[in-house]
Design a protein around this motif. Structure first.
Motif, PDB file in Angstrom:
ATOM      1  N   UNK A   1       0.852  -1.053   0.049  1.00  8.66           N
ATOM      2  CA  UNK A   1       0.088   0.002  -0.120  1.00  8.66           C
ATOM      3  C   UNK A   1       1.252   1.272  -0.058  1.00  8.66           C
ATOM      4  N   UNK A   2       1.920   1.293   0.800  1.00  9.25           N
ATOM      5  CA  UNK A   2       2.986   2.545   0.698  1.00  9.25           C
ATOM      6  C   UNK A   2       3.555   2.691  -0.690  1.00  9.25           C
ATOM      7  N   UNK A   3       3.875   1.734  -1.315  1.00 12.72           N
ATOM      8  CA  UNK A   3       4.337   1.805  -2.626  1.00 12.72           C
ATOM      9  C   UNK A   3       3.092   2.185  -3.746  1.00 12.72           C
ATOM     10  N   UNK A   4       1.802   1.691  -3.639  1.00 12.91           N
ATOM     11  CA  UNK A   4       0.965   2.192  -4.287  1.00 12.91           C
ATOM     12  C   UNK A   4       0.446   3.732  -4.123  1.00 12.91           C
ATOM     13  N   UNK A   5       0.790   4.048  -2.736  1.00 18.25           N
ATOM     14  CA  UNK A   5       0.392   5.412  -2.462  1.00 18.25           C
ATOM     15  C   UNK A   5       1.290   6.219  -3.319  1.00 18.25           C
ATOM     16  N   UNK A   6       2.627   5.738  -3.208  1.00 15.85           N
ATOM     17  CA  UNK A   6       3.679   6.659  -3.898  1.00 15.85           C
ATOM     18  C   UNK A   6       3.623   6.892  -5.394  1.00 15.85           C
ATOM     19  N   UNK A   7       3.137   5.659  -6.012  1.00 18.68           N
ATOM     20  CA  UNK A   7       2.871   6.043  -7.710  1.00 18.68           C
ATOM     21  C   UNK A   7       1.482   6.579  -7.569  1.00 18.68           C
ATOM     22  N   UNK A   8       0.548   6.511  -6.812  1.00 20.83           N
ATOM     23  CA  UNK A   8      -0.851   7.371  -7.136  1.00 20.83           C
ATOM     24  C   UNK A   8      -0.285   8.768  -7.147  1.00 20.83           C
ATOM     25  N   UNK A   9       0.393   9.223  -6.133  1.00 25.15           N
ATOM     26  CA  UNK A   9       0.956  10.617  -5.687  1.00 25.15           C
ATOM     27  C   UNK A   9       1.692  11.097  -7.155  1.00 25.15           C
ATOM     28  N   UNK A  10       2.320  10.209  -7.527  1.00 21.82           N
ATOM     29  CA  UNK A  10       2.956  10.448  -9.068  1.00 21.82           C
ATOM     30  C   UNK A  10       2.182  10.494 -10.133  1.00 21.82           C
ATOM     31  N   UNK A  11       0.908  10.223  -9.899  1.00 21.93           N
ATOM     32  CA  UNK A  11       0.057   9.990 -11.221  1.00 21.93           C
ATOM     33  C   UNK A  11       0.228   8.516 -11.989  1.00 21.93           C
ATOM     34  N   UNK A  12       0.642   7.525 -11.429  1.00 22.36           N
ATOM     35  CA  UNK A  12       1.074   6.310 -11.980  1.00 22.36           C
ATOM     36  C   UNK A  12      -0.087   5.529 -11.686  1.00 22.36           C
ATOM     37  N   UNK A  13      -0.801   4.930 -12.500  1.00 24.08           N
ATOM     38  CA  UNK A  13      -1.654   3.862 -12.138  1.00 24.08           C
ATOM     39  C   UNK A  13      -1.417   2.495 -12.532  1.00 24.08           C
ATOM     40  N   UNK A  14      -0.605   1.744 -11.411  1.00 24.42           N
ATOM     41  CA  UNK A  14       0.043   0.478 -11.902  1.00 24.42           C
ATOM     42  C   UNK A  14      -0.500  -0.785 -10.947  1.00 24.42           C
ATOM     43  N   UNK A  15      -0.345  -0.448  -9.636  1.00 22.07           N
ATOM     44  CA  UNK A  15      -0.476  -1.490  -8.631  1.00 22.07           C
ATOM     45  C   UNK A  15      -2.213  -1.800  -8.549  1.00 22.07           C
ATOM     46  N   UNK A  16      -2.431  -3.117  -8.735  1.00 17.61           N
ATOM     47  CA  UNK A  16      -3.920  -3.540  -8.515  1.00 17.61           C
ATOM     48  C   UNK A  16      -4.126  -4.231  -7.169  1.00 17.61           C
ATOM     49  N   UNK A  17      -4.271  -5.463  -7.372  1.00 16.80           N
ATOM     50  CA  UNK A  17      -4.797  -6.215  -6.060  1.00 16.80           C
ATOM     51  C   UNK A  17      -3.583  -6.620  -5.143  1.00 16.80           C
ATOM     52  N   UNK A  18      -3.770  -6.864  -4.070  1.00 16.68           N
ATOM     53  CA  UNK A  18      -2.837  -7.688  -3.117  1.00 16.68           C
ATOM     54  C   UNK A  18      -3.409  -8.803  -2.628  1.00 16.68           C
ATOM     55  N   UNK A  19      -2.689 -10.071  -2.228  1.00 16.76           N
ATOM     56  CA  UNK A  19      -3.558 -11.214  -1.612  1.00 16.76           C
ATOM     57  C   UNK A  19      -2.620 -11.729  -0.987  1.00 16.76           C
ATOM     58  N   UNK A  20      -2.764 -12.509   0.565  1.00 16.84           N
ATOM     59  CA  UNK A  20      -1.858 -13.069   1.116  1.00 16.84           C
ATOM     60  C   UNK A  20      -2.398 -14.449   1.341  1.00 16.84           C
ATOM     61  N   UNK A  21      -1.976 -15.625   0.589  1.00 11.82           N
ATOM     62  CA  UNK A  21      -2.614 -16.801   0.634  1.00 11.82           C
ATOM     63  C   UNK A  21      -1.476 -18.163   1.048  1.00 11.82           C
ATOM     64  N   UNK A  22      -2.368 -19.327   1.103  1.00 13.99           N
ATOM     65  CA  UNK A  22      -1.783 -20.627   1.299  1.00 13.99           C
ATOM     66  C   UNK A  22      -1.650 -21.074   0.256  1.00 13.99           C
ATOM     67  N   UNK A  23      -0.503 -22.065   0.135  1.00 14.91           N
ATOM     68  CA  UNK A  23      -0.446 -22.729  -1.139  1.00 14.91           C
ATOM     69  C   UNK A  23      -1.640 -23.688  -1.560  1.00 14.91           C
ATOM     70  N   UNK A  24      -2.109 -23.949  -0.610  1.00 19.00           N
ATOM     71  CA  UNK A  24      -3.309 -25.051  -0.900  1.00 19.00           C
ATOM     72  C   UNK A  24      -4.575 -24.403  -1.403  1.00 19.00           C
ATOM     73  N   UNK A  25      -4.588 -22.838  -1.275  1.00 22.74           N
ATOM     74  CA  UNK A  25      -5.713 -22.085  -1.986  1.00 22.74           C
ATOM     75  C   UNK A  25      -5.139 -21.553  -2.971  1.00 22.74           C
ATOM     76  N   UNK A  26      -3.924 -21.124  -3.267  1.00 18.81           N
ATOM     77  CA  UNK A  26      -3.275 -20.667  -4.449  1.00 18.81           C
ATOM     78  C   UNK A  26      -2.101 -21.409  -4.866  1.00 18.81           C
ATOM     79  N   UNK A  27      -2.260 -22.584  -5.598  1.00 17.09           N
ATOM     80  CA  UNK A  27      -1.386 -23.663  -5.947  1.00 17.09           C
ATOM     81  C   UNK A  27      -0.033 -22.988  -6.943  1.00 17.09           C
ATOM     82  N   UNK A  28      -0.401 -21.910  -7.498  1.00 14.56           N
ATOM     83  CA  UNK A  28       0.722 -21.294  -8.275  1.00 14.56           C
ATOM     84  C   UNK A  28       1.917 -20.801  -7.381  1.00 14.56           C
TER      85      UNK A  28
END
Length: 272
Positions: free
Chosen positions: A159-186
């Motif tokens: 979120x800190x990095x997204x704030x920095x980018x948004x402040x500079x007018x750069x729309x780059x970062x979308x979603x963030x997730x914290x998951x276990x391998x059982x739920x996110x095999x990749x």
């Protein structure tokens, strides 16, 4: 173009770990094809979730595996990467560098970001550079493996990095997730890559393999993914501290401006 990166770490134990973190980057369609291929590999090799710690110790689902079978699964994972990835990133950070150049030098009020967190920042910055190279329409989401004690702090750093980018007018970062391998095999692909790099670093330390600077590395073939290997340097950590100092000064100046404007408003109101 929408990109997603799957991130996992290795070699995090002990009082002074030489930490490694890997990120596997690709697009939604390619990730779906990769997921189907991964399911096939799990079925053929007879395991449900790849955990590097269990694989290294030949415990759990990997108990009794032969050296040949272990080599074969490395080969299969390598083919997955070559067929479906856009890029692979691996970042390492020695505890000595972390302590000397961050813990011992950070400003008193600066957040005590962990060694794990500094690695995540390095990985995220590398991912952002690559995705931005595909044009302003490209976006980046990340999925972090939930297991390490400091993994939850990556949400703050994202979120800190997204704030920095948004402040500079750069729309780059979308979603963030914290998951276990059982739920996110990749996430398993990031795990085996971080594990492989850890093994490589240990071989270098023992003199059984040449150092990275001594190898004749080649640029990836056009259309094929590359494997970018970085080490967090004192200069990179110094830039993190400089960013904090600059942000703190900017926020203080903004506060003073708002306070002066508020004071003027009170004076004007009193004069009436």
């Amino acid at each position: 173009m929408n990109f997603t990166a799957y991130i996992d770490e290795s070699d995090t134990h002990g009082p002074a770990p030489d930490m490694v973190m890997s990120a596997m980057l690709s697009t939604a369609g390619r990730w779906e094809r990769c997921r189907r291929a991964l399911t096939r590999i799990q079925r053929e090799f007879g395991f449900t979730v790849f955990h590097a710690s269990e694989f290294r110790a030949l415990q759990g689902e990997f108990e009794g595996w032969s050296a040949e079978k272990c080599f074969d699964i490395y080969t299969e994972f390598g083919r997955l990467g070559a067929s479906h990835l856009t890029e692979c990133f691996t970042v390492s950070l020695s505890y000595e560098t972390y302590k000397t150049y961050f813990l011992d030098r950070r400003p008193q009020k600066m957040h005590r970001t962990s060694q794990y967190g500094i690695c995540f920042m390095g990985v995220l910055d590398g991912l952002m550079r690559t995705v931005m190279g595909y044009g302003p329409q490209s976006k980046l989401s990340v999925v972090v493996e939930d297991g390490h004690k400091n993994a939850k702090d990556t949400a703050r750093l994202f979120e800190d990095r997204r704030w920095r980018l948004d402040t500079g007018g750069i729309d780059l970062l979308r979603s963030y997730a914290l998951e276990k391998k059982e739920c996110s095999p990749l996430l398993q692909l990031a795990d085996i890559t971080a594990h492989a790099h850890t093994k490589d670093k240990r071989a270098i330390k023992l003199g059984a393999a040449p150092g990275f600077s001594e190898r004749n590395e080649e640029e990836p073939v056009p259309g094929q993914p590359g494997w970018s290997v970085y080490e967090v340097t004192p200069d990179y950590i110094a830039r993190i501290i400089d960013e904090y100092e600059s942000d703190r000064a900017a926020k203080h100046e903004d506060y003073l401006k708002r306070r002066r404007a508020w004071s003027k408003g009170r004076v004007a109101s009193g004069a009436v």
